[in-house]
Design a protein around this motif. Structure first.
Motif, PDB file in Angstrom:
ATOM      1  N   LYS B   5     -39.461  -1.500  21.697  1.00 21.23           N
ATOM      2  CA  LYS B   5     -38.384  -1.243  22.649  1.00 21.23           C
ATOM      3  C   LYS B   5     -37.824  -2.552  23.208  1.00 21.23           C
ATOM      4  N   ARG B   6     -36.532  -2.607  23.265  1.00 20.52           N
ATOM      5  CA  ARG B   6     -35.881  -3.783  23.812  1.00 20.52           C
ATOM      6  C   ARG B   6     -35.850  -3.691  25.330  1.00 20.52           C
ATOM      7  N   THR B   8     -34.486  -3.485  29.029  1.00 21.46           N
ATOM      8  CA  THR B   8     -33.281  -2.908  29.631  1.00 21.46           C
ATOM      9  C   THR B   8     -32.949  -3.683  30.897  1.00 21.46           C
ATOM     10  N   ARG B  10     -32.870  -2.577  33.752  1.00 24.46           N
ATOM     11  CA  ARG B  10     -33.763  -2.169  34.841  1.00 24.46           C
ATOM     12  C   ARG B  10     -34.995  -3.072  34.909  1.00 24.46           C
ATOM     13  N   GLU B  11     -35.488  -3.414  33.727  1.00 19.36           N
ATOM     14  CA  GLU B  11     -36.667  -4.277  33.710  1.00 19.36           C
ATOM     15  C   GLU B  11     -36.341  -5.652  34.262  1.00 19.36           C
ATOM     16  N   THR B  20     -30.097  -3.211  39.788  1.00 21.39           N
ATOM     17  CA  THR B  20     -29.459  -3.363  38.473  1.00 21.39           C
ATOM     18  C   THR B  20     -28.034  -3.856  38.644  1.00 21.39           C
ATOM     19  N   TYR B  49     -33.694 -10.281  26.985  1.00 27.16           N
ATOM     20  CA  TYR B  49     -32.752  -9.200  27.248  1.00 27.16           C
ATOM     21  C   TYR B  49     -31.354  -9.497  26.693  1.00 27.16           C
ATOM     22  N   ASP B  52     -27.106  -3.719  25.904  1.00 28.93           N
ATOM     23  CA  ASP B  52     -26.773  -2.762  24.855  1.00 28.93           C
ATOM     24  C   ASP B  52     -25.263  -2.556  24.831  1.00 28.93           C
TER      25      ASP B  52
END
Lengths: 326, 326
Positions: B5-6, B8, B10-11, B20, B49, B52
DNA sequence: CATATGGGGTGAAACGGTTCACTGAAGCGA
DNA sequence: TCGCTTCAGTGAACCGTTTCACCCCATATG
């Protein structure tokens, strides 16, 4: 820009009295009865509805887009390859996003890193040994064309047997009596240890050829300019590692009043359509086959139905008359 | 495919202890203080990051993607054009999605209709008079290259002055004593009333030339085959409406043992780089200029800062030696 | 000192689809 | 008739951003 609003799935749902879910299924031919399917489709057509690919991509995780990262689109053969891949993808309901590393490993890295939102990646690597590939291949189904990656496990690979290609070319030249051969390979800024160089040097040593390897840009003008310098040393033959470079050599020879193959022989690599017209003797690859394989492999990898993981392409020698007997 | 998983947004937000929203602004250099901007960027880099593009597109309504719909990528010059546009777009932080109508109006319509989720469209129309364009141009900023659309108000247009091009070519041929001229234009299935035909016929009449106009595919092999038939009638010159077709004629001439320009003269149209090598006399367009204009116009239209709406390209005659005195 | 100003930041509502978990009804065998 | 499966369709969560409408606090202003 008025940008009249396009119809959304909700409006189609409203028009048919169904839920958006039903509409979504119906349009893709899933789960619903024949009858509602037709009803939905008709309504969609009337409203001129087309699903927003971005929303679809966000929700489903698939975009229908395949990245096609080319080594250098300066090279005409690679242009043909890219166009072929684009067409082939289109036939399988995907889009090819064509990108050009322009022979520059940095550019290649940047492009590969930035690229997200594609279902897969077809790469003709400029620097197959670069370490960053591992991170990419881990995230996106990646198929290589040409050289396989060194430091990364890719989904699949279409490998060019360059060993055979070089052998074919150099043996042919040696067999026709050439001894002093100039070799021109594409410019790859800063790629340490170009594999092509080693192949050529080793093979030349075996055949007792005296070779000098040099890099050369792929555009006709620049290539011709580089070639002029090379031709002043009067090699008996020039072996070009791409047809585009060979075209430059032909140009330079013409400019210098040298006849081909009388004064100098020229051997190409790739077999672009124009080489037939120009009578260029060259190492030929099956472009259609490469396209088919790459597309099949990347789509297979993207949906998990991958059979073979490695396809090896063998070259043949296309004898046309730009190489003479010495 | 593990498909790790890439990260996001949020992370990244969590890692920095921000919202965010703040991260979103920071990464685009908006609204936030220098200090947090750096903090966010560092964290984003550490997490690897990358936003997307699909989510971004859905939320913002812009994709950074420009559709490039080509008339026929069989034609080498159009390949160069497409590649050039792609490169130029990339320099301005956009992606070019290259599509090929393959000379087929139906395909063109389908592609244009299906295309959503692009910020703009550069089209080299196969059928400029088709009515469906209006619906597209109304929804997406559209810039044409070549012929302008008849039934639609586009955002802007790069127009080729084909009238001048044809005049240039035919006057040159007439001036060198040619009277019986065969004309080969690209195959456009079912396009009623090709404008090129009318131009040629009118101009030929004015100059007292006896012309026969025929369509011809653009691939080297097919073009050569079509050309063989034409050459059997022994016209004194062949005027090809694209260099790719001219290459086919040169091939056919070679196959038939006819010398150029001794036995037959050949005039091209477009000026692909290879024409210099082949010594093809041709009508030349400023490819770089066309690319620059088209890209500037479409990006201008996309963000509403459009100055000029219409750029006219003038051709020049590139005299190289494939047309002889008769 | 009270009041505008505005830089820096937040929370939550979009954006337009897909898909999961579920439901009601119909069909079917025993 | 009963329970079990299947079919057709529903509601709502979710995908990962952007952006709107605010809020808070420090500083400048009158």
């Amino acid at each position: 820009m008025p940008q009249r609003k396009r119809a959304t799935i909700r409006e189609v749902a409203q028009a048919t009295g169904l839920s958006t879910a039903a509409v979504s299924y119906a349009l893709r031919g899933l789960q619903v009865s024949e009858e509602t399917m037709h009803r939905v489709r008709r309504a969609a057509a009337e409203l001129g509805y087309e699903a927003d690919p971005n929303a679809r991509a966000l929700a489903s995780g698939r975009t229908g887009m395949i990245g096609v990262l080319c080594g250098s689109l300066e090279d005409l053969w690679q242009q043909s390859l890219a166009v072929g891949i684009g067409r082939s993808l289109r036939e399988k309901d995907h889009y090819g996003l064509i990108l050009d590393a322009a022979g520059d490993p940095d550019r290649e890295r940047t492009l590969a890193r930035q690229l997200r939102g594609v279902d897969g990646l077809i790469v003709q690597p400029v620097d197959p040994a670069a370490p960053f590939w591992a991170g990419i291949a881990e995230n996106i189904p990646l198929v290589t064309i040409g050289d396989a990656l060194k430091e990364a496990r890719t989904a699949a690979e279409v490998v060019f047997d360059n060993q055979s290609g070089v052998t074919l070319a150099l043996e042919y030249l040696a067999g026709r009596g050439h001894r002093r051969v100039a070799v021109l390979t594409p410019t790859l800024a800063e790629t340490p240890d170009r594999p092509a160089d080693r192949l050529v040097t080793a093979e030349a040593a075996r055949l007792g050829l005296e070779v000098s390897v040099q890099t050369c840009p792929q555009g006709l003008g620049p290539a011709a300019e580089a070639a002029r310098a090379v031709l002043r040393d009067r090699p008996s033959a020039v072996f070009c590692f791409s047809d585009s470079i060979a075209y430059g050599v032909l140009k330079a020879a013409g400019d210098l009043g040298l006849s081909v193959p009388g004064d100098v022989s020229v051997m190409g690599y790739d077999d672009h359509p124009m080489s037939e017209l120009l009578g260029l003797t060259t190492v030929s690859w099956d472009l259609e086959g490469i396209v088919r394989s790459a597309v099949r492999l990347v789509l297979g990898a993207a949906d998990g139905t991958l059979r073979r993981r490695r396809v090896v392409q063998k070259p043949t020698l296309r004898e046309r008359g730009s190489v003479g007997q010495r």
